[in-house]
Design a protein around this motif. Structure first.
Motif, PDB file in Angstrom:
ATOM      1  N   GLU A 160       3.988  -2.603   8.906  1.00  0.00           N
ATOM      2  CA  GLU A 160       5.100  -1.960   9.588  1.00  0.00           C
ATOM      3  C   GLU A 160       5.659  -0.908   8.657  1.00  0.00           C
ATOM      4  OE1 GLU A 160       8.081  -4.295  11.507  1.00  0.00           O
ATOM      5  OE2 GLU A 160       6.644  -5.893  11.965  1.00  0.00           O
ATOM      6  N   ASP A 161       6.005   0.242   9.234  1.00  0.00           N
ATOM      7  CA  ASP A 161       6.685   1.291   8.495  1.00  0.00           C
ATOM      8  C   ASP A 161       7.652   1.983   9.439  1.00  0.00           C
ATOM      9  OD1 ASP A 161       5.160   3.018  10.068  1.00  0.00           O
ATOM     10  OD2 ASP A 161       3.891   3.698   8.438  1.00  0.00           O
ATOM     11  N   VAL A 185       0.853  -1.178   0.000  1.00  0.00           N
ATOM     12  CA  VAL A 185       0.000   0.000   0.000  1.00  0.00           C
ATOM     13  C   VAL A 185       0.892   1.232   0.000  1.00  0.00           C
ATOM     14  CG1 VAL A 185      -0.254   0.113   2.511  1.00  0.00           C
ATOM     15  CG2 VAL A 185      -2.013   1.111   1.061  1.00  0.00           C
ATOM     16  N   GLN A 186       0.498   2.213  -0.795  1.00  0.00           N
ATOM     17  CA  GLN A 186       1.256   3.459  -0.812  1.00  0.00           C
ATOM     18  C   GLN A 186       0.584   4.468   0.105  1.00  0.00           C
ATOM     19  OE1 GLN A 186       1.361   5.829  -4.432  1.00  0.00           O
ATOM     20  NE2 GLN A 186       3.485   6.377  -3.987  1.00  0.00           N
ATOM     21  N   MET A 187       1.351   5.008   1.012  1.00  0.00           N
ATOM     22  CA  MET A 187       0.853   6.053   1.897  1.00  0.00           C
ATOM     23  C   MET A 187       0.913   7.359   1.105  1.00  0.00           C
ATOM     24  SD  MET A 187       0.242   4.260   4.598  1.00  0.00           S
ATOM     25  CE  MET A 187       0.037   5.465   5.869  1.00  0.00           C
ATOM     26  N   ALA A 188      -0.042   7.540   0.202  1.00  0.00           N
ATOM     27  CA  ALA A 188      -0.002   8.597  -0.801  1.00  0.00           C
ATOM     28  C   ALA A 188      -0.078  10.001  -0.233  1.00  0.00           C
ATOM     29  CB  ALA A 188      -1.123   8.382  -1.813  1.00  0.00           C
ATOM     30  N   ALA A 217       7.299   4.404  11.237  1.00  0.00           N
ATOM     31  CA  ALA A 217       6.646   4.869  12.470  1.00  0.00           C
ATOM     32  C   ALA A 217       6.350   3.730  13.442  1.00  0.00           C
ATOM     33  CB  ALA A 217       5.362   5.611  12.134  1.00  0.00           C
ATOM     34  N   GLY A 218       6.456   2.494  13.002  1.00  0.00           N
ATOM     35  CA  GLY A 218       6.212   1.368  13.899  1.00  0.00           C
ATOM     36  C   GLY A 218       5.329   0.301  13.302  1.00  0.00           C
ATOM     37  N   SER A 219       4.729  -0.499  14.172  1.00  0.00           N
ATOM     38  CA  SER A 219       3.841  -1.585  13.769  1.00  0.00           C
ATOM     39  C   SER A 219       2.389  -1.142  13.938  1.00  0.00           C
ATOM     40  CB  SER A 219       4.082  -2.828  14.631  1.00  0.00           C
ATOM     41  OG  SER A 219       5.390  -3.289  14.449  1.00  0.00           O
ATOM     42  N   TRP A 220       1.555  -1.545  13.016  1.00  0.00           N
ATOM     43  CA  TRP A 220       0.152  -1.147  13.016  1.00  0.00           C
ATOM     44  C   TRP A 220      -0.729  -2.392  12.891  1.00  0.00           C
ATOM     45  CZ3 TRP A 220      -0.426   4.176  13.205  1.00  0.00           C
ATOM     46  CH2 TRP A 220       0.696   4.932  12.869  1.00  0.00           C
ATOM     47  N   SER A 221      -1.706  -2.492  13.748  1.00  0.00           N
ATOM     48  CA  SER A 221      -2.709  -3.550  13.662  1.00  0.00           C
ATOM     49  C   SER A 221      -4.063  -2.848  13.651  1.00  0.00           C
ATOM     50  CB  SER A 221      -2.592  -4.498  14.856  1.00  0.00           C
ATOM     51  OG  SER A 221      -3.608  -5.476  14.798  1.00  0.00           O
ATOM     52  N   THR A 273       5.516   9.592   0.555  1.00  0.00           N
ATOM     53  CA  THR A 273       4.629   8.657  -0.160  1.00  0.00           C
ATOM     54  C   THR A 273       5.219   7.245  -0.270  1.00  0.00           C
ATOM     55  OG1 THR A 273       5.397   9.320  -2.369  1.00  0.00           O
ATOM     56  CG2 THR A 273       3.493  10.508  -1.477  1.00  0.00           C
ATOM     57  N   PRO A 274       5.581   6.647   0.874  1.00  0.00           N
ATOM     58  CA  PRO A 274       6.227   5.326   0.842  1.00  0.00           C
ATOM     59  C   PRO A 274       5.255   4.206   0.462  1.00  0.00           C
ATOM     60  CG  PRO A 274       5.694   5.909   3.091  1.00  0.00           C
ATOM     61  CD  PRO A 274       5.352   7.116   2.246  1.00  0.00           C
ATOM     62  N   TRP A 275       5.793   3.151  -0.116  1.00  0.00           N
ATOM     63  CA  TRP A 275       5.075   1.905  -0.325  1.00  0.00           C
ATOM     64  C   TRP A 275       5.426   0.998   0.853  1.00  0.00           C
ATOM     65  CZ3 TRP A 275       1.528   0.596  -3.980  1.00  0.00           C
ATOM     66  CH2 TRP A 275       1.378   1.466  -5.056  1.00  0.00           C
TER      67      TRP A 275
END
Length: 129
Positions: free
Chosen positions: A55-56, A26-29, A58-62, A34-36
């Motif tokens: 994960e990016d 997913v691209q954080m547009a 900024a950390g882990s996301w659930s 704008t990372p993938w």
């Protein structure tokens, strides 16, 4: 929530073969660089639930997106399962922004400006911890 051309309008596009247990990108547009990012589809139970993790930098996301039909509309509940409240002051305003981006994409309203969310909402979200 699951169509790349639609998510591109409020969150970002995604690519890959989507299914529970699979990883897409997913691209954080609407983020600065704008990372993938890889996003694991934990569960997809149409039309009521989508659970993902990623994960990016900024950390882990659930996350879970839960949909429920009400008399007048469909209600969306975004659940972010936190492992820490350390970054709540930035994360909360971010999700408020993205949910308003979704509303703007659906209604044709102008996109909101993140500057209206952060740092203005930071203290509120930090007070929730």
């Amino acid at each position: 929530m699951t169509e790349p051309e639609r998510t591109a309008r409020w969150f970002g596009p995604w690519r890959g073969e989507a299914a529970p247990g699979r990883t897409i990108e997913v691209q954080m547009a609407f983020e600065e660089s704008t990372p993938w990012c890889p996003l694991v589809i934990e569960a997809c139970e149409p039309p009521h639930r989508l659970a993902v993790s990623m994960e990016d930098e900024a950390g882990s996301w659930s996350l879970e997106l839960l949909l429920a039909q009400t008399e007048a509309a469909t209600e969306l509940r975004l659940v972010h399962h936190l492992t820490s409240t350390e970054h709540l002051g930035a994360t909360g305003p971010g999700w408020e922004y993205y949910l308003d981006m979704l509303t703007a994409a659906r209604t044709g309203a102008p996109r909101p400006d993140f500057q209206d969310y952060y740092p203005a909402q930071k203290a509120y979200f930090e007070s929730l911890a």
